[in-house]
Design a protein around this motif. Structure first.
Motif, PDB file in Angstrom:
ATOM      1  N   LEU A  48       1.117  -1.113   0.344  1.00  0.00           N
ATOM      2  CA  LEU A  48       0.434  -0.602  -0.440  1.00  0.00           C
ATOM      3  C   LEU A  48       0.704   1.412   0.655  1.00  0.00           C
ATOM      4  O   LEU A  48       0.181   2.390  -1.085  1.00  0.00           O
ATOM      5  CB  LEU A  48      -1.015   0.258   1.633  1.00  0.00           C
ATOM      6  N   LEU A  49       1.085   0.917   0.794  1.00  0.00           N
ATOM      7  CA  LEU A  49       2.853   2.234   0.630  1.00  0.00           C
ATOM      8  C   LEU A  49       3.171   2.203  -0.719  1.00  0.00           C
ATOM      9  O   LEU A  49       3.719   3.986  -1.282  1.00  0.00           O
ATOM     10  CB  LEU A  49       3.875   2.318   1.947  1.00  0.00           C
ATOM     11  N   VAL A  51       2.706   1.867  -3.664  1.00  0.00           N
ATOM     12  CA  VAL A  51       1.509   2.340  -4.784  1.00  0.00           C
ATOM     13  C   VAL A  51       1.101   3.496  -4.324  1.00  0.00           C
ATOM     14  O   VAL A  51       1.021   4.415  -5.487  1.00  0.00           O
ATOM     15  CB  VAL A  51       0.302   1.520  -3.781  1.00  0.00           C
ATOM     16  N   THR A  52       1.056   4.185  -3.113  1.00  0.00           N
ATOM     17  CA  THR A  52       0.926   5.545  -2.525  1.00  0.00           C
ATOM     18  C   THR A  52       1.993   6.611  -2.773  1.00  0.00           C
ATOM     19  O   THR A  52       2.042   7.716  -3.000  1.00  0.00           O
ATOM     20  CB  THR A  52      -0.123   5.904  -1.162  1.00  0.00           C
ATOM     21  N   ARG A  53       3.336   6.105  -2.245  1.00  0.00           N
ATOM     22  CA  ARG A  53       4.780   6.448  -1.757  1.00  0.00           C
ATOM     23  C   ARG A  53       5.601   6.610  -3.380  1.00  0.00           C
ATOM     24  O   ARG A  53       6.161   7.307  -3.523  1.00  0.00           O
ATOM     25  CB  ARG A  53       5.197   6.361  -0.826  1.00  0.00           C
ATOM     26  N   ARG A  56       3.114   6.524  -6.150  1.00  0.00           N
ATOM     27  CA  ARG A  56       2.436   7.779  -6.363  1.00  0.00           C
ATOM     28  C   ARG A  56       1.222   7.839  -7.623  1.00  0.00           C
ATOM     29  O   ARG A  56       0.606   8.406  -7.926  1.00  0.00           O
ATOM     30  CB  ARG A  56       2.878   8.818  -7.511  1.00  0.00           C
ATOM     31  N   PRO A  58      -3.437   6.895  -6.722  1.00  0.00           N
ATOM     32  CA  PRO A  58      -4.548   6.184  -5.667  1.00  0.00           C
ATOM     33  C   PRO A  58      -4.351   4.958  -4.973  1.00  0.00           C
ATOM     34  O   PRO A  58      -4.344   4.228  -5.585  1.00  0.00           O
ATOM     35  CB  PRO A  58      -5.702   6.698  -5.942  1.00  0.00           C
ATOM     36  N   LEU A  59      -5.182   4.555  -4.230  1.00  0.00           N
ATOM     37  CA  LEU A  59      -5.231   3.092  -3.734  1.00  0.00           C
ATOM     38  C   LEU A  59      -6.098   2.726  -4.561  1.00  0.00           C
ATOM     39  O   LEU A  59      -6.198   1.672  -5.001  1.00  0.00           O
ATOM     40  CB  LEU A  59      -5.162   2.959  -2.403  1.00  0.00           C
ATOM     41  N   SER A  61      -6.049   1.907  -7.917  1.00  0.00           N
ATOM     42  CA  SER A  61      -5.505   1.689  -8.641  1.00  0.00           C
ATOM     43  C   SER A  61      -5.978   0.506  -8.616  1.00  0.00           C
ATOM     44  O   SER A  61      -4.475  -0.198  -9.818  1.00  0.00           O
ATOM     45  CB  SER A  61      -4.698   2.882  -9.236  1.00  0.00           C
ATOM     46  N   LYS A  65     -11.124   0.593  -3.126  1.00  0.00           N
ATOM     47  CA  LYS A  65     -11.848   1.594  -2.385  1.00  0.00           C
ATOM     48  C   LYS A  65     -12.918   2.147  -1.074  1.00  0.00           C
ATOM     49  O   LYS A  65     -13.435   0.611  -1.071  1.00  0.00           O
ATOM     50  CB  LYS A  65     -12.832   1.795  -4.254  1.00  0.00           C
ATOM     51  N   TYR A 135      -3.406  -5.713  -6.875  1.00  0.00           N
ATOM     52  CA  TYR A 135      -1.848  -5.111  -7.371  1.00  0.00           C
ATOM     53  C   TYR A 135      -1.666  -6.354  -8.548  1.00  0.00           C
ATOM     54  O   TYR A 135      -1.426  -5.554  -9.580  1.00  0.00           O
ATOM     55  CB  TYR A 135      -1.503  -5.655  -5.956  1.00  0.00           C
TER      56      TYR A 135
END
Length: 212
Positions: A48-49, A51-53, A56, A58-59, A61, A65, A135
């Motif tokens: 999750l990190l 993907v987001t960090r 870059r 959104p989750l 993706s 949700k 993922y």
């Protein structure tokens, strides 16, 4: 993004495959089992990190949700279908193939306090859906230009992760994996897959515990 997606897949599938949790927390007592469960949550959090960090993105993706009423409705519908596939497997398919259930593995999962068994089933529903469904389907699908390629490879990885349970469990997991993959491709709703997966494991192993 190509190399980030490839690296993310290596993390998602590599961390569980090399058995970091087993290496860090060996043994069958309660404490190491809790440690191994925590390791799985860490694997999911890392993705999750990632993907987001790192990517870059959104989750959303990876299909993660906010749940809606439809999320719970479809989750329950597929849970019913998965339980039907479990009963069909043990009542018809597994006997027809002359396979035997790996009772040692089943007993190892239920020979723990009820709270830990439930925690394990919830963890499986949440973490495995992130690592083996949301993922990889999205990233392999993007890399290949075909979501069905991501679906097939993620399904193969999901089943392979359970192959140590024996051939009879392979049948059960394959059925469940196909249904969960269909649900994701249809609704692209990872929470629905998580709920259906967790409910099936909770009920299935509760029945095994009751008969154990």
């Amino acid at each position: 993004m190509v190399w980030l997606a490839i690296a993310g897949l290596a993390i998602a599938w590599g961390l569980p495959a090399i058995g970091i949790g087993d290496r860090l927390f060996p043994g069958d007592t309660i404490s190491p089992r809790i440690g191994r469960e925590a390791a799985w949550w860490a694997f999911a959090a890392i993705i999750l990190l990632w993907v987001t960090r790192v990517e870059r993105l959104p989750l959303g993706s990876i299909g993660l949700k906010r749940p809606t009423a439809g999320t719970f409705g479809w989750a329950f519908a597929f849970f019913v279908g998965m339980m039907a596939s479990v009963m069909l497997s043990f009542a018809v398919i597994i006997p027809a193939l002359r396979l035997h259930q790996d009772m040692a593995t089943t007993r190892s999962l239920i020979a723990v306090p009820l709270w830990l068994q439930c925690a394990t089933m919830v963890r499986a529903g949440v973490c495995e859906e992130i690592l083996y469904r949301g993922y990889p389907i999205e990233r392999i699908g993007w890399l290949a230009g075909r979501r069905w390629v991501g679906a097939l490879l993620s399904l193969a990885a999901f089943v392979a992760a359970h192959i140590g349970w024996g051939l009879s469990q392979f049948v059960v997991v394959a059925f469940g994996g196909v249904l969960l993959t269909m649900l994701y491709l249809w609704k692209r709703d990872l929470p629905a897959c998580m709920i259906a997966h967790a409910l099936t494991d909770l009920v299935g192993f509760a029945l095994a515990r009751a008969h154990g």
